[in-house]
Design an enzyme around this catalytic site. Sequence first.
Site, PDB file in Angstrom:
ATOM      1  N   HIS A   1       0.865  -1.150  -0.113  1.00 37.10           N
ATOM      2  CA  HIS A   1      -0.096  -0.196   0.112  1.00 37.10           C
ATOM      3  C   HIS A   1       0.895   1.217   0.160  1.00 37.10           C
ATOM      4  O   HIS A   1       1.202   1.926  -1.014  1.00 37.10           O
ATOM      5  CB  HIS A   1      -0.989  -0.061   1.173  1.00 37.10           C
ATOM      6  CG  HIS A   1      -1.917   1.161   1.469  1.00 37.10           C
ATOM      7  ND1 HIS A   1      -2.056   1.724   2.499  1.00 37.10           N
ATOM      8  CD2 HIS A   1      -2.530   1.805   0.337  1.00 37.10           C
ATOM      9  CE1 HIS A   1      -3.026   2.826   2.350  1.00 37.10           C
ATOM     10  NE2 HIS A   1      -3.250   2.702   0.881  1.00 37.10           N
TER      11      HIS A   1
ATOM     12  N   CYS B   1      -0.653   0.463   9.543  1.00 39.38           N
ATOM     13  CA  CYS B   1      -0.607   1.697   9.110  1.00 39.38           C
ATOM     14  C   CYS B   1      -2.081   2.138   8.523  1.00 39.38           C
ATOM     15  O   CYS B   1      -2.575   2.788   8.885  1.00 39.38           O
ATOM     16  CB  CYS B   1       0.362   2.108   7.986  1.00 39.38           C
ATOM     17  SG  CYS B   1       1.989   2.315   8.735  1.00 39.38           S
ATOM     18  N   HIS B   2      -2.472   1.023   7.883  1.00 43.55           N
ATOM     19  CA  HIS B   2      -3.927   1.313   7.065  1.00 43.55           C
ATOM     20  C   HIS B   2      -4.631  -0.132   7.123  1.00 43.55           C
ATOM     21  O   HIS B   2      -5.265  -0.125   6.430  1.00 43.55           O
ATOM     22  CB  HIS B   2      -3.583   1.947   5.711  1.00 43.55           C
ATOM     23  CG  HIS B   2      -3.072   3.073   5.594  1.00 43.55           C
ATOM     24  ND1 HIS B   2      -1.564   3.102   5.443  1.00 43.55           N
ATOM     25  CD2 HIS B   2      -3.023   4.298   6.067  1.00 43.55           C
ATOM     26  CE1 HIS B   2      -1.101   4.252   5.462  1.00 43.55           C
ATOM     27  NE2 HIS B   2      -2.000   5.160   5.857  1.00 43.55           N
ATOM     28  N   GLY B   3      -4.286  -1.053   7.960  1.00 41.61           N
ATOM     29  CA  GLY B   3      -5.045  -2.169   7.889  1.00 41.61           C
ATOM     30  C   GLY B   3      -5.087  -3.175   7.032  1.00 41.61           C
ATOM     31  O   GLY B   3      -6.142  -3.653   6.484  1.00 41.61           O
TER      32      GLY B   3
ATOM     33  N   PRO C   1      -6.565  -2.132   2.146  1.00 43.37           N
ATOM     34  CA  PRO C   1      -6.109  -1.129   0.941  1.00 43.37           C
ATOM     35  C   PRO C   1      -5.110  -1.528  -0.007  1.00 43.37           C
ATOM     36  O   PRO C   1      -4.960  -1.287  -1.012  1.00 43.37           O
ATOM     37  CB  PRO C   1      -6.076   0.202   1.456  1.00 43.37           C
ATOM     38  CG  PRO C   1      -5.369  -0.090   2.841  1.00 43.37           C
ATOM     39  CD  PRO C   1      -5.900  -1.374   3.502  1.00 43.37           C
TER      40      PRO C   1
END
Lengths: 414, 182, 282
Positions: free
Chosen positions: B122, B146-148, B161
Amino acid sequence: MKRTQSSNRLVQWIDDRLPIFTYADHNVIAYPTPKNLNYWWNYGSLAGIILVIMLVTGIFLAMNYQPHADVAFASVERIVRDVNYGWLLRYLHTNGASMFFIVVYIHMFRGMYYGSYKAPRELLWMIGVTIYLIMMATAFMGYVLPWGQMSFWGATVITNLFSAFPWVGDYIVTWIWGGFSVDVPTINRFFVWHYLLPMVLVMVVVIHLWALHVHKSNNPLGIDIKTPQDMMPFHPFYTIKDLFGLGLFMIFFMYFVFFNPNFFGEPENYIPANPMVTPPHIVPEWYFLPFYAILRAVESKLGGVLLMFAGVLILYVLPWLDTSKVRSATYRPIYKQMFWIFFLNCIFLGYIGFHAPTDLLLGMEMLYWGQIATAYYFAHFLILMPLLGKFEKTKPLPNSIFEEVSKKCRAKED
Amino acid sequence: MTDNPTNTAEGVDAPRRDFLLISTTTLGVAGVAMAAWPFIHSINPAKDVLALASTEVDLSAIEEGMAITVLWRGKPVFIRHRTAEEIKAAEDVDVADLRDPQSDADRVQKPQWLVAIGVCTHLGCIPAGQAIGDVKGEYDGWYCPCHGSHYDTSGRIRKGPAPFNLPIPPYTFTEESMIVIG
Amino acid sequence: MRKLIISTALGLSLAVSATISTGAHAAGAAVKPIDMSWSWEGMFGTFNREDVKKGGQIFFEVCNACHSMDMVAYRNLVDIGWSEDEAKEVAAQYEVEDGPNDEGEMFVRPARLSDRIVAPYPNEKAARFANGGAYPPDLSVITKARKNGPDYLYSLLVGYQDEAPEGFELAEGTNYNDYFPGHQIFMAQPLYGESVEFPDGSYASLEEEAKYITTFLAWAAEPELEERKSLGIKVLLYLIVLTAMLYALKKRIWSRICLDEYTHGPYEEQYQKDLDKHKMPG
């Protein structure tokens, strides 16, 4: 100021808000220039272009250079060997420095020959001398960065000049070094200055151009511009002339970069800096040699240093030392000869600067030759220039530039 | 700008001058454009950087179910000694359901060893899941804090993501339990 | 055009005067070296691959025993004639310290292509200690670091004399060399001819060996030379063509200044416009 009227609406829109097109038109395109400039007038724009080349190559070299005494030498060699086109960037930059000085020296001698420093262009000249001073400082510190033997010992010797000043000298030198010898802190700060000073240089160059554009260029006849017929637009006449000159100069420059890249360098500087051993023969880069000769002409530390600085700084007052009202040497028969003698004397000083003081020339030691040449250097400014203006019988000046240009054209037709 | 005196003589000798002017301008502009390349290329990785590209790792000390992280080209490389369970979980996935379809067999040389670059596809964070007690995400592989993004036991993106699986670096087994990455 | 020639000539004379003085001096202390002609000289010069390779063998078998070459990596050999396997083989004969490993210990492993050429001594002090106080210089840039580098090196290598000339006092531990500044050199004669057996079983004379090793060292100092010169030819050709075209353009544009027509003939109207436009301020 006549504003630009353009049929392009975007151009017009921008120009109404920020008149850059008007500005460019006034200062580059339609900028009025004397019709009779010869090729000696090419060197100003050439110097500007080399400054740009130096800035761009320098910025990209800085991305790979490491200003630390332990690795500086190796990082420069790594640039040449491993960085893509690093050798090209480095050789453009090192030879570019020499080119810059060649061009600027010609530019300065041109100004002296044609009296370009005289009223109303005194400030233009003085700003130019400032540019020259900044160039010298920048070049000196740049030469230290590869951290070879000449870098190290050049830095040691030049910074030690300041120790000549009574009482404060030693403190100044320690302060410049950031230590008790040229070492890790010195190379680091020299790198910062070497990167910063060119930015200052650019600003001073802008001021130089600003002053130039007030009274416009001087010209080979040295007479004032009287009517618009004396002038023509800078573009296309001088853009093409400058570009042609640039082409020739680039051939000269690129020959060195590609086929003789270490021509202007000292082999000694490919030996890593060694604080324990001074090279048997240390010399500054060629463009400092005349001043180096002046430094060594007097057998007094402070005297030599002061004389050397005076040798450069005297240029600031040249507009007032020259008392003649006639600008161009073309109409000053005696000054014309004095000029060439002065020029040769400068070359001779450079020759002396290269040799050890004890080397012989025609059976006399260089030291004494240096004293004679130094004396003449100052006599030229302090005695000849003021007196010549008073006693020299000048030739009659032509009426106008336009007339002279027309005369030449008619001569060509016949 | 359009009415500057460049065009003064245009009416009379236009064709010849135009040819010369256009070809000279073209040649000059082309030269300047080409001169830009050495500068652009100079900040690409240098030859010594490109040459420093291999890392040797001894796997014998890594017990089943454990993982180590080694540095290769300045990036972390995850090496996990997978358990039979983990291998089975990775192999049993229907490749067609994956966001970045790749079978487990394409991603390993020996099923018990997964070697993958530990950089989330990502935005470049390092996913958790190497140390004992780390959050390993819903698929028992890695989880990027950070963003799963969730990665499975084959390092494939399963949820979140990130667009791609964790990349596999080039490596070879020089001995039974010795690999050279790069 | 005449002025132009003068102005160019002046630029040249400035440059030349800088170097005449350079050349004049270096001759002072040392003897002028033998003037050799080298394959890499001139605008189209290249390194003779066979000579470089033989020189490389001499370097690794003879010079490298005392001299380092820190800036050159084994991978560089591949650029100049070694195959990748041959270069790996050369590298593998040397050991480098690496680490720390997982236990925090430094360890020794065979050199790889990416390693720089392994130095014979760990530091300068060790080198001096092993060589009776003299420091064998690093050979990475040696041909650039001496005036007339290649000629000087060649001369030095063939310039050893068994005995100093009569009346010359040789210091303890030094050898007499015709070309070394001061003639007293610490380095013992390194090559005698037939010092190295080449892969095809052949041997070479001292002169040939000196030529090979000089070629190798010249390459090591300027590995970019061939690329530089071949790009340089293209750049110069480009500039010559461009400058010729600029000259043609310049002549055309400037011919207008002398055209009476510009001021009185068919261009008169335009000329008046130009004048109006560029009226002097004030």
